[in-house]
Motif scaffolding. Structure first.
Motif, PDB file in Angstrom:
ATOM      1  N   PHE A 222      36.822  35.699  28.317  1.00 20.21           N
ATOM      2  CA  PHE A 222      37.398  36.842  27.599  1.00 20.21           C
ATOM      3  C   PHE A 222      36.458  38.041  27.663  1.00 20.21           C
ATOM      4  CE2 PHE A 222      38.175  39.478  23.922  1.00 20.21           C
ATOM      5  CZ  PHE A 222      39.557  39.482  23.763  1.00 20.21           C
ATOM      6  N   ALA A 223      35.181  37.810  27.382  1.00 27.12           N
ATOM      7  CA  ALA A 223      34.205  38.899  27.419  1.00 27.12           C
ATOM      8  C   ALA A 223      34.098  39.480  28.824  1.00 27.12           C
ATOM      9  CB  ALA A 223      32.845  38.390  26.942  1.00 27.12           C
ATOM     10  N   ALA A 224      34.137  38.602  29.841  1.00 24.82           N
ATOM     11  CA  ALA A 224      34.067  39.073  31.226  1.00 24.82           C
ATOM     12  C   ALA A 224      35.284  39.917  31.577  1.00 24.82           C
ATOM     13  CB  ALA A 224      33.958  37.882  32.179  1.00 24.82           C
ATOM     14  N   GLY A 225      36.468  39.459  31.202  1.00 26.67           N
ATOM     15  CA  GLY A 225      37.688  40.208  31.504  1.00 26.67           C
ATOM     16  C   GLY A 225      37.705  41.567  30.832  1.00 26.67           C
ATOM     17  N   ALA A 226      37.246  41.619  29.580  1.00 27.36           N
ATOM     18  CA  ALA A 226      37.222  42.894  28.858  1.00 27.36           C
ATOM     19  C   ALA A 226      36.235  43.857  29.514  1.00 27.36           C
ATOM     20  CB  ALA A 226      36.859  42.655  27.397  1.00 27.36           C
ATOM     21  N   MET A 227      35.088  43.344  29.959  1.00 32.50           N
ATOM     22  CA  MET A 227      34.104  44.224  30.590  1.00 32.50           C
ATOM     23  C   MET A 227      34.585  44.728  31.949  1.00 32.50           C
ATOM     24  SD  MET A 227      30.212  43.314  29.579  1.00 32.50           S
ATOM     25  CE  MET A 227      29.987  41.820  30.520  1.00 32.50           C
ATOM     26  N   ILE A 228      35.216  43.862  32.727  1.00 32.97           N
ATOM     27  CA  ILE A 228      35.740  44.307  34.025  1.00 32.97           C
ATOM     28  C   ILE A 228      36.833  45.355  33.827  1.00 32.97           C
ATOM     29  CG2 ILE A 228      37.089  43.572  36.037  1.00 32.97           C
ATOM     30  CD1 ILE A 228      34.156  42.869  36.238  1.00 32.97           C
ATOM     31  N   TYR A 229      37.634  45.191  32.783  1.00 31.70           N
ATOM     32  CA  TYR A 229      38.663  46.195  32.483  1.00 31.70           C
ATOM     33  C   TYR A 229      38.012  47.551  32.233  1.00 31.70           C
ATOM     34  CZ  TYR A 229      42.788  48.379  30.389  1.00 31.70           C
ATOM     35  OH  TYR A 229      43.831  49.229  30.125  1.00 31.70           O
ATOM     36  N   VAL A 230      36.937  47.571  31.451  1.00 30.84           N
ATOM     37  CA  VAL A 230      36.238  48.814  31.155  1.00 30.84           C
ATOM     38  C   VAL A 230      35.685  49.442  32.432  1.00 30.84           C
ATOM     39  CG1 VAL A 230      34.192  49.782  30.026  1.00 30.84           C
ATOM     40  CG2 VAL A 230      35.646  48.184  28.790  1.00 30.84           C
ATOM     41  N   VAL A 231      35.107  48.617  33.302  1.00 37.51           N
ATOM     42  CA  VAL A 231      34.519  49.119  34.543  1.00 37.51           C
ATOM     43  C   VAL A 231      35.576  49.776  35.429  1.00 37.51           C
ATOM     44  CG1 VAL A 231      33.441  48.429  36.716  1.00 37.51           C
ATOM     45  CG2 VAL A 231      32.594  47.504  34.562  1.00 37.51           C
ATOM     46  N   VAL A 232      36.691  49.064  35.626  1.00 41.79           N
ATOM     47  CA  VAL A 232      37.714  49.542  36.555  1.00 41.79           C
ATOM     48  C   VAL A 232      38.520  50.693  35.963  1.00 41.79           C
ATOM     49  CG1 VAL A 232      39.755  48.880  37.878  1.00 41.79           C
ATOM     50  CG2 VAL A 232      37.855  47.277  37.657  1.00 41.79           C
ATOM     51  N   GLU A 233      38.764  50.644  34.658  1.00 42.59           N
ATOM     52  CA  GLU A 233      39.609  51.655  34.021  1.00 42.59           C
ATOM     53  C   GLU A 233      38.853  52.942  33.704  1.00 42.59           C
ATOM     54  OE1 GLU A 233      41.759  53.468  30.441  1.00 42.59           O
ATOM     55  OE2 GLU A 233      39.778  52.567  30.466  1.00 42.59           O
ATOM     56  N   ASP A 234      37.546  52.827  33.495  1.00 43.97           N
ATOM     57  CA  ASP A 234      36.817  53.995  33.003  1.00 43.97           C
ATOM     58  C   ASP A 234      35.564  54.321  33.808  1.00 43.97           C
ATOM     59  OD1 ASP A 234      36.082  56.101  31.336  1.00 43.97           O
ATOM     60  OD2 ASP A 234      35.011  54.810  29.947  1.00 43.97           O
ATOM     61  N   ALA A 235      34.594  53.413  33.847  1.00 36.79           N
ATOM     62  CA  ALA A 235      33.274  53.744  34.401  1.00 36.79           C
ATOM     63  C   ALA A 235      33.330  54.173  35.861  1.00 36.79           C
ATOM     64  CB  ALA A 235      32.333  52.549  34.236  1.00 36.79           C
TER      65      ALA A 235
END
Length: 267
Positions: A222-235
């Motif tokens: 879950f933590a990994a999926g949320a972080m990858i979402y942040v990377v791809v969607e924003d960073a």
């Protein structure tokens, strides 16, 4: 490090997430500099943060989650896969509902609100800090449980990596806030405040995996999926949208290499 290893997982999580919050505050302090970081430097730092988060998502979260599920044989991928997808869904739903605005985007997102742009900017970074704190709490919980060799050093490496990548996040919120016309002190205050959610979400993650031990591989995923979402969607989009593609890409490579080195060397 040796002293911290003997602490209760609660205090390890508190210390780890206070560190990540502190680095966010350090980044937010850039608003007191005579000259703000250049756009080129800012994009390189965002790329660096993205690289750290991608590496942490695999080495510190997904790979251990798969190892914890090895008793499932060929289905050992299932718990981290479910957790990974749920992490992305959680961030997507939060993006849809919570009013916020990314620094590089002209229009606010989420439900309609009359909140000021400064509040929306802080909300955006705060939202994206949730999975980072959660990851640290779950990691220390996994280390305390002794699952599949997951160690305190691995959790510490994750906390250090997330802390380092929080530096540009602090800059990313305080400098745009200063641009809205508010004072340097207020811009710093709101910038560092965006990191306060990390100790809270970290303790929630620790509590979840401590009370329900079988949740560990799901929580790591879950933590990994949320972080990858942040990377791809924003960073990554923000770092690549200002003509500094090469600098942002090299930053991502360096961030990935650093996090990989930290995790393998310490873990």
């Amino acid at each position: 490090m040796i002293l911290m290893a003997s602490w209760n997982p609660f205090w390890q999580t508190v210390a780890g997430t206070l560190f990540t919050w502190g680095v966010t505050a350090l980044g937010a302090a850039a608003v007191f500099l005579q000259r703000n970081p250049s756009r080129r430097m800012h994009d390189g730092m965002l790329g660096f943060a993205a690289g750290v988060m991608i590496a942490a998502s695999y080495w510190s979260l997904l790979a251990p989650a798969i190892a914890m599920s090895e008793n499932l044989g060929r289905w050992s991928f299932f718990p981290p896969l479910v957790g990974f997808l749920l992490g992305g869904v959680f961030l997507r739903v939060a993006d849809r509902l919570l009013p916020h605005q990314h620094p590089a985007v002209a229009m606010p997102e989420g439900l309609h609100t009359h909140w000021r742009r400064s509040v929306l900017l802080v909300t955006a970074i705060t939202l994206h800090n949730i999975p980072e704190g959660l990851a640290v709490g779950v990691a220390f919980g996994a280390a305390a449980a002794g699952e599949s060799g997951y160690s305190f050093a691995s959790a510490l490496a994750l906390a250090i990596g997330i802390g380092i990548q929080n530096l540009p996040e602090g800059v990313a919120v305080s400098v745009p806030l200063r641009g809205t016309g508010i004072s340097r002190r207020r811009a710093f205050f709101w910038g560092q405040l965006s990191g306060m959610v990390e100790p809270v979400s970290g303790l929630l993650g620790l509590l979840a995996v401590t009370l329900v031990k079988p949740l560990l591989p799901y929580a790591l995923g879950f933590a990994a999926g949320a972080m990858i979402y942040v990377v791809v969607e924003d960073a990554i989009p923000e770092s690549q949208g200002n003509g500094n593609t090469d600098v942002a890409t090299l930053g991502a490579m360096l961030g990935f290499a650093l996090m990989m080195t930290l995790d393998v060397a310490l873990g």
